[in-house]
Enzyme design. Structure first.
Site, PDB file in Angstrom:
ATOM      1  N   HIS A   1      62.767 109.992 -55.012  1.00 36.22           N
ATOM      2  CA  HIS A   1      63.487 110.070 -56.278  1.00 36.22           C
ATOM      3  C   HIS A   1      64.818 110.766 -56.023  1.00 36.22           C
ATOM      4  CE1 HIS A   1      62.858 109.382 -60.602  1.00 36.22           C
ATOM      5  NE2 HIS A   1      63.799 110.288 -60.764  1.00 36.22           N
TER       6      HIS A   1
ATOM      7  N   ARG B   1      67.833 113.734 -73.999  1.00 37.90           N
ATOM      8  CA  ARG B   1      68.793 114.576 -73.252  1.00 37.90           C
ATOM      9  C   ARG B   1      70.093 113.830 -73.012  1.00 37.90           C
ATOM     10  NH1 ARG B   1      65.929 115.325 -67.968  1.00 37.90           N
ATOM     11  NH2 ARG B   1      67.906 116.163 -67.280  1.00 37.90           N
TER      12      ARG B   1
ATOM     13  N   LYS C   1      57.040 112.761 -63.458  1.00 41.53           N
ATOM     14  CA  LYS C   1      56.915 111.320 -63.151  1.00 41.53           C
ATOM     15  C   LYS C   1      56.251 111.116 -61.790  1.00 41.53           C
ATOM     16  CE  LYS C   1      61.357 110.052 -63.770  1.00 41.53           C
ATOM     17  NZ  LYS C   1      62.150 110.700 -64.784  1.00 41.53           N
TER      18      LYS C   1
ATOM     19  N   ASP D   1      58.260 112.446 -70.766  1.00 34.48           N
ATOM     20  CA  ASP D   1      59.541 112.437 -70.038  1.00 34.48           C
ATOM     21  C   ASP D   1      60.413 111.299 -70.536  1.00 34.48           C
ATOM     22  OD1 ASP D   1      61.485 113.095 -67.951  1.00 34.48           O
ATOM     23  OD2 ASP D   1      60.906 111.155 -67.153  1.00 34.48           O
TER      24      ASP D   1
ATOM     25  N   SER E   1      61.352 116.799 -65.316  1.00 30.96           N
ATOM     26  CA  SER E   1      61.458 115.354 -65.547  1.00 30.96           C
ATOM     27  C   SER E   1      61.044 114.586 -64.283  1.00 30.96           C
ATOM     28  CB  SER E   1      62.906 115.022 -65.930  1.00 30.96           C
ATOM     29  OG  SER E   1      63.177 113.652 -65.782  1.00 30.96           O
TER      30      SER E   1
HETATM   31  N1  URA Z   1      66.268 111.845 -62.645  1.00 32.27           N
HETATM   32  C1  URA Z   1      65.238 112.053 -63.491  1.00 32.27           C
HETATM   33  O1  URA Z   1      64.228 111.363 -63.448  1.00 32.27           O
HETATM   34  N2  URA Z   1      65.346 113.042 -64.375  1.00 32.27           N
HETATM   35  C2  URA Z   1      66.420 113.828 -64.454  1.00 32.27           C
HETATM   36  O2  URA Z   1      66.445 114.704 -65.283  1.00 32.27           O
HETATM   37  C3  URA Z   1      67.503 113.602 -63.569  1.00 32.27           C
HETATM   38  C4  URA Z   1      67.407 112.593 -62.667  1.00 32.27           C
END
Ligand code: URA
Length: 432
Positions: free
Chosen positions: A82, A168, A187, A161, A183
């Site tokens: 990620h 956000r 995930k 999320d 966040s």
């Molecule tokens: N990627 C995400 O999944 N969440 C964030 O807050 C920033 C980048």
């Protein structure tokens, strides 16, 4: 318990209890708590921060807001990656087929664009037919069948999320270590991988503007990973200028396809090889970095990574003919050049300014309900360190109208600094 007390507590910099955090997540996910109440709390968190315990509680509550996948019937060796977000960041599109083509299963849930940063899901959806909203069964079946699935947050994985992320984005609360860490890690925990490589971007085009902030975020996410029993490695990467030459959804898919065929800009190559190598290191702790790096380069050169990407696109309903012939992607109606006003070297190509210009152009969303036009974007011709002459094309803006093109051309021009120094950019900053 009620949400007003929770907002009041965070507004007054008090530490929230686990119960208060769980109450907020449960009731915001179900719709009992409204968007405007959630916005007030999120803003208070963004301003006043959270303690380590609060961040852990928030992450776990968000991960548990939906299903937490157990993929052990497929493998105990599933890796995920990620990014904390960047401009021109198409790393997932290139890295995940590389890893899957080497026999290491990839289960990845990606996001949409956030603030000035692009989102993998928006990019994938520029491929006609590509379905980012699979059921959990289909997600798992794809991993079993072809070793990879790339999906969005449409199923019941970390739904809290999904809501908070979109909120956000629309209230200016993207830059916050507690909110980004929770966040991303919620995930990752919900999607079930055993090991995670995090690309922590650092620079003006990232949420973390300097190395110190990026390290803080990396350490927080590693701690959550450790707590959740997931092997976690963070690679700090440079986001002072956009990654690669393309910014914009379909333009980035085209650049990713070229990269999978071996035609990779230097900065993209360095980041891809590093992240892919770290993912393989985690998948097999007995392997060495140099062996893994060699494997990564091999599957790019022999076409296996490209073939895996095509397999992924086909499996998720996408029209593979667009990957085989990227000329098929529809182009924006206006393509306008950005011309250099002087001779010299590109000393700066400010990723934040590019990201903002792209957002105004329509690459990302200003409001969470906005739709996006995947044809729009910017294709750079010159990047940091390149020599230019007055009148040279620095970039092309792909716009929906002449007015938008003009506006964007001026903004892109102001993102460039042309001077006498030949800068050399360091793409990988540190591994944590
Ligand atoms: N990627 C995400 O999944 N969440 C964030 O807050 C920033 C980048």
């Amino acid at each position: 318990m009620n949400v007003l007390d929770i907002i009041e507590n965070k507004k007054n910099c008090k530490e929230l209890s686990k119960e208060e955090i769980e109450y907020f997540i449960k009731n915001y996910t179900s719709g009992e708590i409204t968007d405007y109440q959630a916005a007030a709390l999120i803003m208070a968190i963004c301003i006043n921060g959270m303690t380590q315990d609060e961040i852990l509680d928030l992450t776990i509550a968000m991960a548990n807001s939906g299903e937490v996948l157990d993929l052990s019937d497929i493998s105990n060796n599933i890796v995920d990656k990620h990014s904390t977000g960047g401009v021109g960041d198409k790393v997932t599109l290139i890295v995940t087929p590389i890893i899957a083509s080497l026999g290491v299963p990839v289960a990845k849930m990606s996001g949409r664009g956030l603030g000035i940063t692009g989102g993998t899901i928006d990019k994938l959806e520029s491929i006609p037919g590509y379905n980012t909203s699979l059921s959990i069964e289909e997600f798992k079946q794809n991993i079993k069948d072809i070793g990879i699935s790339l999906i969005g947050q449409t199923m019941n994985l970390a739904p809290a999320d999904k809501k908070i992320y979109a909120l956000r984005d629309s209230i200016g609360c993207t830059k916050s270590i507690p909110l980004i860490a929770s966040s991303i890690m919620s995930k990752k925990i919900a999607a079930g991988a055993n090991a995670i490589v995090l690309d922590v971007t650092c620079g003006n085009g990232a949420f973390m503007k300097n190395k110190e902030e990026a390290k803080k975020l990396a350490k927080m996410m590693s701690l959550i990973g450790k707590w959740a029993n997931r092997k976690t490695v963070c690679v700090l990467t440079n986001m002072e200028e956009p990654l690669g030459y393309a910014v914009g959804n379909s333009l980035e898919v085209i650049e990713a396809v070229k990269a999978l065929k071996g035609d990779m800009p230097e900065d993209v190559k360095e980041v891809i090889v590093k992240i892919a190598t770290e993912m393989l290191n985690l998948a097999d702790e007995k392997s060495t970095s140099s062996e893994n790096k060699k494997k990564v380069l091999e599957v790019i050169n022999n076409g296996k990574a490209y073939e895996k990407f095509k397999e992924l696109v086909e499996k998720q309903g996408g029209d593979v003919s667009y990957i085989e012939n990227t000329e098929k992607f529809e182009r924006a109606p206006i393509i306008a050049p950005v011309l250099s006003e002087k001779d010299g070297y590109v000393e700066e190509l400010n990723a934040e300014k590019v990201g903002k210009a792209g957002l105004e152009l329509g690459i990302g969303r200003m409001r969470k309900e906005d739709s996006i036009d995947s044809r729009l974007g910017i294709l750079f011709e010159k990047k940091i360190g390149d020599k230019v002459k007055k009148g040279d094309v620095l970039a092309y803006v792909h716009a929906g109208s002449p007015e938008k093109a003009n506006e964007c051309v001026n903004k892109i021009l102001s993102a460039y600094k042309i001077g006498s120094r030949k800068e050399i950019k360091k793409n990988i900053i540190e591994v944590i």
